[in-house]
Design an enzyme around this catalytic site. Structure first.
Site, PDB file in Angstrom:
ATOM      1  N   GLN A 330       0.846  -1.187   0.000  1.00  0.00           N
ATOM      2  CA  GLN A 330       0.000   0.000   0.000  1.00  0.00           C
ATOM      3  C   GLN A 330       0.894   1.253   0.000  1.00  0.00           C
ATOM      4  O   GLN A 330       0.677   2.181  -0.774  1.00  0.00           O
ATOM      5  CB  GLN A 330      -0.919  -0.027   1.237  1.00  0.00           C
ATOM      6  CG  GLN A 330      -2.084   0.946   1.204  1.00  0.00           C
ATOM      7  CD  GLN A 330      -3.309   0.406   0.441  1.00  0.00           C
ATOM      8  OE1 GLN A 330      -3.256  -0.662  -0.158  1.00  0.00           O
ATOM      9  NE2 GLN A 330      -4.401   1.151   0.469  1.00  0.00           N
ATOM     10  N   GLU A 424      -5.911  20.681 -25.065  1.00  0.00           N
ATOM     11  CA  GLU A 424      -4.700  21.518 -25.048  1.00  0.00           C
ATOM     12  C   GLU A 424      -3.471  20.722 -25.492  1.00  0.00           C
ATOM     13  O   GLU A 424      -2.379  20.913 -24.954  1.00  0.00           O
ATOM     14  CB  GLU A 424      -4.460  22.106 -23.656  1.00  0.00           C
ATOM     15  CG  GLU A 424      -5.347  23.279 -23.341  1.00  0.00           C
ATOM     16  CD  GLU A 424      -5.211  24.391 -24.370  1.00  0.00           C
ATOM     17  OE1 GLU A 424      -4.072  24.769 -24.679  1.00  0.00           O
ATOM     18  OE2 GLU A 424      -6.243  24.849 -24.882  1.00  0.00           O
TER      19      GLU A 424
HETATM   20  C1  LIG Z   1     -18.677  -4.044  -8.402  1.00  0.00           C
HETATM   21  C2  LIG Z   1     -18.466  -4.935  -7.227  1.00  0.00           C
HETATM   22  C3  LIG Z   1     -19.248  -6.064  -7.086  1.00  0.00           C
HETATM   23  C4  LIG Z   1     -19.118  -6.893  -5.962  1.00  0.00           C
HETATM   24  N1  LIG Z   1     -19.945  -7.980  -5.838  1.00  0.00           N
HETATM   25  C5  LIG Z   1     -19.907  -8.707  -4.672  1.00  0.00           C
HETATM   26  C6  LIG Z   1     -20.823  -9.771  -4.443  1.00  0.00           C
HETATM   27  O1  LIG Z   1     -21.679 -10.075  -5.278  1.00  0.00           O
HETATM   28  N2  LIG Z   1     -20.766 -10.433  -3.257  1.00  0.00           N
HETATM   29  C7  LIG Z   1     -19.831 -10.126  -2.304  1.00  0.00           C
HETATM   30  O2  LIG Z   1     -19.827 -10.755  -1.259  1.00  0.00           O
HETATM   31  N3  LIG Z   1     -18.925  -9.127  -2.504  1.00  0.00           N
HETATM   32  C8  LIG Z   1     -18.942  -8.404  -3.653  1.00  0.00           C
HETATM   33  N4  LIG Z   1     -18.032  -7.379  -3.854  1.00  0.00           N
HETATM   34  C9  LIG Z   1     -17.045  -7.074  -2.816  1.00  0.00           C
HETATM   35  C10 LIG Z   1     -15.620  -7.451  -3.224  1.00  0.00           C
HETATM   36  O3  LIG Z   1     -15.492  -8.835  -3.199  1.00  0.00           O
HETATM   37  C11 LIG Z   1     -14.616  -6.772  -2.285  1.00  0.00           C
HETATM   38  O4  LIG Z   1     -14.686  -5.389  -2.516  1.00  0.00           O
HETATM   39  C12 LIG Z   1     -13.209  -7.265  -2.552  1.00  0.00           C
HETATM   40  O5  LIG Z   1     -13.080  -8.529  -2.002  1.00  0.00           O
HETATM   41  C13 LIG Z   1     -12.118  -6.339  -1.997  1.00  0.00           C
HETATM   42  O6  LIG Z   1     -12.215  -6.241  -0.638  1.00  0.00           O
HETATM   43  P1  LIG Z   1     -12.219  -4.839   0.111  1.00  0.00           P
HETATM   44  O7  LIG Z   1     -13.192  -3.980  -0.580  1.00  0.00           O
HETATM   45  O8  LIG Z   1     -12.407  -5.159   1.534  1.00  0.00           O
HETATM   46  O9  LIG Z   1     -10.773  -4.260  -0.112  1.00  0.00           O
HETATM   47  P2  LIG Z   1      -9.690  -3.969   1.028  1.00  0.00           P
HETATM   48  O10 LIG Z   1      -9.133  -5.269   1.492  1.00  0.00           O
HETATM   49  O11 LIG Z   1     -10.231  -3.058   2.021  1.00  0.00           O
HETATM   50  O12 LIG Z   1      -8.582  -3.220   0.160  1.00  0.00           O
HETATM   51  C14 LIG Z   1      -8.129  -1.899   0.429  1.00  0.00           C
HETATM   52  C15 LIG Z   1      -6.653  -1.824   0.142  1.00  0.00           C
HETATM   53  O13 LIG Z   1      -5.939  -2.577   1.107  1.00  0.00           O
HETATM   54  C16 LIG Z   1      -5.027  -3.445   0.494  1.00  0.00           C
HETATM   55  N5  LIG Z   1      -4.858  -4.635   1.305  1.00  0.00           N
HETATM   56  C17 LIG Z   1      -5.805  -5.356   1.946  1.00  0.00           C
HETATM   57  N6  LIG Z   1      -5.267  -6.393   2.586  1.00  0.00           N
HETATM   58  C18 LIG Z   1      -3.929  -6.347   2.357  1.00  0.00           C
HETATM   59  C19 LIG Z   1      -2.817  -7.151   2.750  1.00  0.00           C
HETATM   60  N7  LIG Z   1      -2.965  -8.212   3.502  1.00  0.00           N
HETATM   61  N8  LIG Z   1      -1.596  -6.797   2.312  1.00  0.00           N
HETATM   62  C20 LIG Z   1      -1.430  -5.720   1.540  1.00  0.00           C
HETATM   63  N9  LIG Z   1      -2.434  -4.923   1.144  1.00  0.00           N
HETATM   64  C21 LIG Z   1      -3.676  -5.234   1.546  1.00  0.00           C
HETATM   65  C22 LIG Z   1      -5.623  -3.734  -0.870  1.00  0.00           C
HETATM   66  O14 LIG Z   1      -4.622  -4.082  -1.792  1.00  0.00           O
HETATM   67  C23 LIG Z   1      -6.259  -2.403  -1.217  1.00  0.00           C
HETATM   68  O15 LIG Z   1      -5.311  -1.568  -1.810  1.00  0.00           O
HETATM   69  C24 LIG Z   1     -18.140  -6.569  -4.978  1.00  0.00           C
HETATM   70  C25 LIG Z   1     -17.334  -5.446  -5.140  1.00  0.00           C
HETATM   71  C26 LIG Z   1     -17.488  -4.628  -6.250  1.00  0.00           C
HETATM   72  C27 LIG Z   1     -16.606  -3.410  -6.380  1.00  0.00           C
HETATM   73  C1  LIG Z   2     -13.416  17.393 -22.567  1.00  0.00           C
HETATM   74  C2  LIG Z   2     -12.865  18.080 -23.778  1.00  0.00           C
HETATM   75  C3  LIG Z   2     -12.983  19.457 -23.892  1.00  0.00           C
HETATM   76  C4  LIG Z   2     -12.526  20.117 -25.028  1.00  0.00           C
HETATM   77  N1  LIG Z   2     -12.714  21.481 -25.135  1.00  0.00           N
HETATM   78  C5  LIG Z   2     -12.381  22.100 -26.306  1.00  0.00           C
HETATM   79  C6  LIG Z   2     -12.656  23.488 -26.493  1.00  0.00           C
HETATM   80  O1  LIG Z   2     -13.196  24.156 -25.608  1.00  0.00           O
HETATM   81  N2  LIG Z   2     -12.351  24.052 -27.690  1.00  0.00           N
HETATM   82  C7  LIG Z   2     -11.767  23.345 -28.695  1.00  0.00           C
HETATM   83  O2  LIG Z   2     -11.517  23.902 -29.750  1.00  0.00           O
HETATM   84  N3  LIG Z   2     -11.471  22.028 -28.546  1.00  0.00           N
HETATM   85  C8  LIG Z   2     -11.767  21.379 -27.371  1.00  0.00           C
HETATM   86  N4  LIG Z   2     -11.482  20.039 -27.215  1.00  0.00           N
HETATM   87  C9  LIG Z   2     -10.839  19.287 -28.306  1.00  0.00           C
HETATM   88  C10 LIG Z   2      -9.397  18.914 -28.008  1.00  0.00           C
HETATM   89  O3  LIG Z   2      -8.593  20.038 -28.044  1.00  0.00           O
HETATM   90  C11 LIG Z   2      -8.927  17.829 -28.993  1.00  0.00           C
HETATM   91  O4  LIG Z   2      -9.675  16.680 -28.743  1.00  0.00           O
HETATM   92  C12 LIG Z   2      -7.461  17.555 -28.817  1.00  0.00           C
HETATM   93  O5  LIG Z   2      -6.741  18.577 -29.395  1.00  0.00           O
HETATM   94  C13 LIG Z   2      -7.013  16.222 -29.434  1.00  0.00           C
HETATM   95  O6  LIG Z   2      -7.229  16.204 -30.780  1.00  0.00           O
HETATM   96  P1  LIG Z   2      -7.988  15.013 -31.504  1.00  0.00           P
HETATM   97  O7  LIG Z   2      -9.218  14.734 -30.750  1.00  0.00           O
HETATM   98  O8  LIG Z   2      -8.068  15.380 -32.915  1.00  0.00           O
HETATM   99  O9  LIG Z   2      -7.016  13.757 -31.357  1.00  0.00           O
HETATM  100  P2  LIG Z   2      -6.287  13.011 -32.575  1.00  0.00           P
HETATM  101  O10 LIG Z   2      -5.182  13.848 -33.090  1.00  0.00           O
HETATM  102  O11 LIG Z   2      -7.277  12.499 -33.527  1.00  0.00           O
HETATM  103  O12 LIG Z   2      -5.646  11.794 -31.770  1.00  0.00           O
HETATM  104  C14 LIG Z   2      -5.945  10.417 -32.048  1.00  0.00           C
HETATM  105  C15 LIG Z   2      -4.678   9.608 -31.840  1.00  0.00           C
HETATM  106  O13 LIG Z   2      -3.742   9.915 -32.873  1.00  0.00           O
HETATM  107  C16 LIG Z   2      -2.484  10.195 -32.333  1.00  0.00           C
HETATM  108  N5  LIG Z   2      -1.797  11.176 -33.171  1.00  0.00           N
HETATM  109  C17 LIG Z   2      -2.309  12.285 -33.757  1.00  0.00           C
HETATM  110  N6  LIG Z   2      -1.344  12.912 -34.457  1.00  0.00           N
HETATM  111  C18 LIG Z   2      -0.211  12.207 -34.318  1.00  0.00           C
HETATM  112  C19 LIG Z   2       1.137  12.343 -34.789  1.00  0.00           C
HETATM  113  N7  LIG Z   2       1.485  13.377 -35.567  1.00  0.00           N
HETATM  114  N8  LIG Z   2       2.035  11.435 -34.429  1.00  0.00           N
HETATM  115  C20 LIG Z   2       1.689  10.409 -33.646  1.00  0.00           C
HETATM  116  N9  LIG Z   2       0.450  10.212 -33.178  1.00  0.00           N
HETATM  117  C21 LIG Z   2      -0.489  11.095 -33.512  1.00  0.00           C
HETATM  118  C22 LIG Z   2      -2.769  10.721 -30.948  1.00  0.00           C
HETATM  119  O14 LIG Z   2      -1.652  10.521 -30.090  1.00  0.00           O
HETATM  120  C23 LIG Z   2      -3.967   9.892 -30.534  1.00  0.00           C
HETATM  121  O15 LIG Z   2      -3.515   8.687 -29.979  1.00  0.00           O
HETATM  122  C24 LIG Z   2     -11.913  19.376 -26.065  1.00  0.00           C
HETATM  123  C25 LIG Z   2     -11.767  17.998 -25.936  1.00  0.00           C
HETATM  124  C26 LIG Z   2     -12.237  17.345 -24.816  1.00  0.00           C
HETATM  125  C27 LIG Z   2     -12.074  15.864 -24.721  1.00  0.00           C
END
Ligand SMILES: Cc1cc2nc3c(=O)[nH]c(=O)nc-3n(C[C@H](O)[C@H](O)[C@H](O)COP(=O)(O)OP(=O)(O)OC[C@H]3O[C@@H](n4cnc5c(N)ncnc54)[C@H](O)[C@@H]3O)c2cc1C
Ligand SMILES: Cc1cc2nc3c(=O)[nH]c(=O)nc-3n(C[C@H](O)[C@H](O)[C@H](O)COP(=O)(O)OP(=O)(O)OC[C@H]3O[C@@H](n4cnc5c(N)ncnc54)[C@H](O)[C@@H]3O)c2cc1C
Lengths: 664, 664
Positions: A330, A424
């Site tokens: 942890q 950005e």
């Molecule tokens: C979507 C979802 C569905 C679920 N469905 C079910 C279900 O149907 N029935 C049911 O019974 N349960 C269900 N669960 C519960 C689930 O099984 C528990 O959340 C899970 O077992 C993890 O336990 P915890 O939440 O107590 O984690 P914790 O043990 O509290 O973990 C917290 C942190 O402590 C760390 N940690 C804990 N022990 C140690 C250790 N000995 N050494 C080092 N690190 C440790 C962990 O790595 C983690 O980072 C569900 C959970 C989710 C999220």
């Molecule tokens: C929540 C949110 C808010 C936003 N707000 C604004 C806003 O207010 N005004 C505005 O104008 N825009 C806004 N945007 C747009 C944003 O600026 C663009 O999404 C961003 O610039 C990325 O461009 P794209 O989506 O075309 O990605 P793309 O370029 O299509 O990327 C797709 C993939 O191609 C890869 N890639 C692209 N070019 C290259 C290269 N030359 N070499 C290698 N890999 C490449 C990228 O790494 C990526 O994995 C917003 C976007 C989000 C998600």
């Protein structure tokens, strides 16, 4: 029980003056006081409640944001808040809204790209919010490649107007925040066409909606682009789609500070340097780095407090179980993120200084540091946002099952944060820009042109290419010089190796494309060095407060050794350190984590976040987690009735084996 | 345009027979046919529509799930689907529902832990869904540490009943799926108390709700625990909270296959071996690994197709821009994930075999392979789910801005997937169990006891501790033996190093706690070796189809070299390979990615996912992305009106400077 502090014990273990660290975190006593005052103001006002967000449908959610954003503005006016206070208030309201783009992009675009006249006309309207603006650059087909935008602005000399038009589907504006439902105006980027000639992409102020009844002006089609990642989260924002059908605007609504179109339709460059644009980018990206430190510190605060409350396993003779924060796994996952929060804070602070410095130089017509500053902010934007996105999700996992509940605050924090990796500047595209700058720097090393600023270390390339770390005992890694040299040597060697490989290509551009993956890694190494070195520089300053400097020194080491371990392959393959030295670093890291442990809660208390801002039952400052989790659960709409809606139509027929006749 | 295949060109580039690969992916021709038929059945039935999910409020969303789950059951009956087909149908409906826990946990728990009598009584009811069951283990205070559960089941010899009770707040059951609103019964885990003595945690069948009117039975408080991560996603599931106030159940509702309580309240162990429980865990975790390959392949399919459609930069002379899939950074991030999808598929297939093997052995009273099988499934569950969660988010980022839209399908896929890292064993806790097993294996190496199954390689520890890779040219890394030896040497050396460090501690348990971080890394190295070696074994089988084996061989190498690069520090610091050999591996990886490139679309087509199942505009099989994105946007509730709700109350007063008097 209310009123009890379940973390009191933890707080008493701290070995430093937490109040002094609060001031260091805030940046100054003044900044602390403003922040503290405004955050309490927001927290204590029920109008700013946000815990119901995940349950609201899109329309309700959005309407609620309109209310909050407007109310915030009302309070700003009533309380006569200054700019700093107003921006803090918006920050603590903690809900993406059209106002973010108005203040954060629309106003700065006019300031940066508008002529004096244009500023005089538009800024007062914007400052009073008599108009609301957005920043409309990205299109359906083009984001990263701004030069590829397709919207056109064709000059019509007959009427002295531009005709704004969306010639293709992919030219539809797409993403601008605030555009979908609210903005009355936008800075719209479009290809300037005069006399049949394409002059590339420029900004235009375009009115989008009527100031009377808010309906879109003729020729304009505008709407929201739909739901985005997460509950609540960014769905409070109306990211929009916009199409123009030959919309006419007066010529003086082209932003003409740098590039101008005359009455006759002639284009000319003004005497204002083009590079100014980069200054704006440096500004915006610097704020993104500051935001990264906020987001990561929030997540870390939640996970740290909850890890001290959560107990699991290790009970002996019926005693209390082990606090999960005492498990080394942890600690090993959490404390480097805690250290990153501080590291990003300090590098953000330094970037703010850098921006001021660059601006002053620009005013004095000194462009010499601009490329370096630009590369550096691009790289740090990429590094800190990627690391922060990952860190939030890791913090969620550190909270076990309960981290998956919206009441933990972490799901929404993640969903609202991740687009920072994309907007950005896509983080990979940015790193490629950094790499390009690094390759240029390396290529000039022989030329006598000294690398400046954050690349200054490359001036010592000769030494760095062949030096060997002299670490012999684990404690030797405590020396900043040992850390710095290893990071500098790694970054230099990776850049130089790329440059060598590049030089094997006939065509540089082909080489650049082929070696992209290595180039990105070299850029990352360079950026990590900057973060580490700025943390070390921070520690060389005078830092008052009992034990404060010591505990920050600890975190600086934890951050550096974490990166070293994560990228051990780089350090070893470039021969900067030996495997033995690597394992000494791990050994030291183990002991540093133990030293962080007693200080952990106080280190997150120093962020001075209110429970309102944190928005997390798991991260509550009093640690009273379980009763509150239980209480919150019952508020879910599904618990409005004992027998759920749908029982009679679906579940009962199922149980009673009467599905054949059921209408489903 | 509808009907046009924008990816046809890409498909024609494939160098292998995609139909044959579809069968390899499915596992057999039969599995392919069932899968193909059922997935089309679901896709073509409008009742199973899911694209509106993100927009629904919690109640609507949940009611909709009740409808779909019930309708699915109706179809299963009407079409007389067999078990395999029925489970495929539920799979393709692709929506978490109470039925998952009923079939996936409640029924198996009774099968695994119930006596023959109990099975005869309860299973027929469950099979017909005359009762609906959940699995109620986790409590507010205890998840990972099952032995720490606090709910009590106290035997009352007077009435021959157990009294089920929640003595503390933290003993409230918390998380069980299907519990919140639907289940009529649950397998409830509680501490067995007889005659004042605590006999640890056991399972009990408890009726929770009336079969007449669905109201909770007396003494039972039950509800939903509230919203979870994401839009739609897991919010279709009623994870529940449950408290017992002295609820009485007959003695024969304790699951007594292994541990029994007599009429007199005496406890005794049956002659059925305790270890059976582990058999069930192996089963459940094996299905989780199979699910991981589904989730990662879905994300990869979306990102790969969109990367071929998306173009950005690189246009020369007005020609088309570069498809982003042609950028090396994009390939370097994407193709290893594509390779991981196949790697996880094959290791999942092998785990299925392992489960059958273990079951047969158990029936023959052979427990020898159980600990190894248990460690191996625990480790692979951890490895594949962590990698898949990260991969989905990386795929989202690979789609740039558009990946952040719900219509991309990726946000919901991530949100619904990530808890797999936590449920059925927290991934870190599981790795610590694997590490414990590895330390035991190492400690027995001298004893003549040969390590079996996936740890067999440790039998060659002596060799593996001192061998040196003989790779001299990049192509040498193509040899499976070169890969295998490097991975085996790394895993062995890391385990042995941990064992050595452990032996320095007086108290083994102290050492185990102190060295947790290293132990987890050793466990990861071991698990990655398993994945790689099972992929290699798969390739040694007969695989028909033109070019199929070749392209899979390519992916196997890409996966292995990706892990090698990511964990280069391990390989170098243990001296398994030299820096030079590491850089040869990178060089080879570059060329392998180029070889994957023309096959990429066909490789994701081979998953044979319908557009319905994929649920992504970006991943559409015809590549017709932009018009559909545009079309979908207008469906958002915010676009119901041109002027948004809230304009008159908030925005107009703001613009008109009339906030002072506005009621906000
Ligand atoms: C979507 C979802 C569905 C679920 N469905 C079910 C279900 O149907 N029935 C049911 O019974 N349960 C269900 N669960 C519960 C689930 O099984 C528990 O959340 C899970 O077992 C993890 O336990 P915890 O939440 O107590 O984690 P914790 O043990 O509290 O973990 C917290 C942190 O402590 C760390 N940690 C804990 N022990 C140690 C250790 N000995 N050494 C080092 N690190 C440790 C962990 O790595 C983690 O980072 C569900 C959970 C989710 C999220
Ligand atoms: C929540 C949110 C808010 C936003 N707000 C604004 C806003 O207010 N005004 C505005 O104008 N825009 C806004 N945007 C747009 C944003 O600026 C663009 O999404 C961003 O610039 C990325 O461009 P794209 O989506 O075309 O990605 P793309 O370029 O299509 O990327 C797709 C993939 O191609 C890869 N890639 C692209 N070019 C290259 C290269 N030359 N070499 C290698 N890999 C490449 C990228 O790494 C990526 O994995 C917003 C976007 C989000 C998600």
């Amino acid at each position: 029980m209310d009123g009890v502090d379940y973390l009191a014990d933890e707080r008493s273990k701290a070995q430093f003056d937490v109040d002094e660290l609060k001031i260091v975190w805030a940046g100054s006593r003044h900044a602390f006081e403003v922040s503290d005052r405004i955050s309490r103001l927001v927290a204590s006002d029920p109008a700013f409640r946000k815990d119901n967000r995940p349950m609201l449908g899109r329309k309700e959610l959005f309407k609620n944001t309109l209310r909050k954003a407007t109310y915030a503005w009302k309070r700003i006016i009533e309380l006569c808040l200054n700019e700093e206070e107003a921006s803090k208030l918006r920050f603590y309201v903690d809900e993406p809204a059209f106002t973010d783009l108005h203040w954060g992009m629309f106003v700065p675009a006019i300031k940066g790209q508008g002529t004096d006249e244009q500023q005089q006309k538009w800024l007062p309207l914007a400052y009073k919010m008599q108009i609301i603006g957005c920043y409309a650059q990205t299109e359906l087909g083009h984001g990263s490649n701004v030069q590829g935008l397709e919207t056109t602005a064709t000059f019509d000399p007959q009427t002295d107007e531009f005709i704004i038009h969306s010639p293709t589907l992919t030219s539809s504006k797409w993403w601008p925040g605030g555009l979908g439902k609210i903005s009355t105006h936008g800075v719209v980027y479009a290809r300037l066409i005069t006399d049949g000639q394409d002059h590339g992409v420029h900004g235009f102020i375009v009115q989008l909606r009527s100031l009377d009844d808010h309906s879109p002006l003729p020729g304009i089609t505008v709407g929201d682009i739909g739901m985005k990642f997460g509950n609540g989260a960014y769905n409070t924002m109306d990211n929009g789609v916009l199409r123009f059908d030959h919309v006419r605007i007066p010529r003086n609504q082209m932003l003409m500070r740098v590039f101008q179109v005359t009455r006759e339709g002639k284009v000319k460059q003004s005497n204002v340097p083009r590079q100014l644009v980069y200054g704006t980018m440096v500004f915006v990206r610097q704020t993104i780095v500051a935001d990264a430190s906020c987001a990561i510190s929030r997540a870390v605060c939640i996970a740290t407090r909850y890890s001290a409350i959560r107990r699991q396993f290790g009970s002996q003779n019926g005693g209390a179980e082990t606090q999960v924060i005492d498990y080394k796994t942890q600690q090993n996952r959490l404390f480097p993120l805690l250290a990153s929060a501080y590291a990003f804070r300090f590098v953000g602070e330094w970037l703010k200084w850098l921006y001021t410095d660059v601006t002053q130089r620009l005013q004095a017509n000194d462009f010499s540091t601009l490329p370096e500053a630009h590369a550096c902010t691009a790289g740090l934007k990429s590094l800190t946002t990627s690391a922060t996105a990952d860190a939030i999700e890791e913090c969620r996992k550190l909270c076990g099952g309960h981290g998956y509940l919206c009441t933990s605050g972490l799901p929404e924090l993640f969903a609202v944060y991740v687009p920072a990796c994309t907007y950005e500047g896509d983080n990979i595209v940015l790193l490629l820009q950094v790499a390009r700058f690094l390759m240029k720097t390396v290529s000039q090393l022989g030329s006598g042109k000294k690398p400046v600023g954050t690349t200054a270390y490359m001036g010592r390339a000769e030494h760095l290419l062949q030096c060997q770390s002299d670490v012999q005992r684990a404690d030797d890694w405590l020396k900043p010089s040992a850390i710095l040299e290893a990071f500098e040597a790694r970054a230099t060697r990776m850049s130089v190796a790329c440059a060598r490989n590049l030089s094997k290509f006939k065509n540089q551009e082909d080489g650049f494309l082929e070696l992209q993956a290595d180039l990105v890694e070299a850029a990352v190494a360079h950026c990590q060095l900057i973060v580490v070195s700025k943390f070390i520089e921070k520690l060389q300053q005078d830092i008052p407060g009992n034990g404060v400097k010591q505990v920050l020194g600890l975190l600086c080491n934890v951050y550096a050794l974490h990166i070293l371990h994560k990228h051990l392959g780089d350090f070893l393959s470039t021969g900067c350190i030996t495997p033995k030295q690597g394992s000494l670093a791990s050994e030291l890291q183990r002991s540093l984590c133990s030293q962080v442990r007693p200080n952990a809660i106080a280190l997150v208390d120093a962020f001075n976040y209110t429970d309102h801002y944190l928005g997390s039952v798991l991260g509550r400052s009093d640690g009273n987690v379980y009763p509150k989790l239980y209480e919150e659960a019952w508020k879910d709409p599904l618990n409005d009735t004992v027998v759920p809606d749908g029982y009679h139509e679906y579940i009962r027929p199922l149980l009673k084996q009467q599905l054949r006749t059921a209408r489903l």
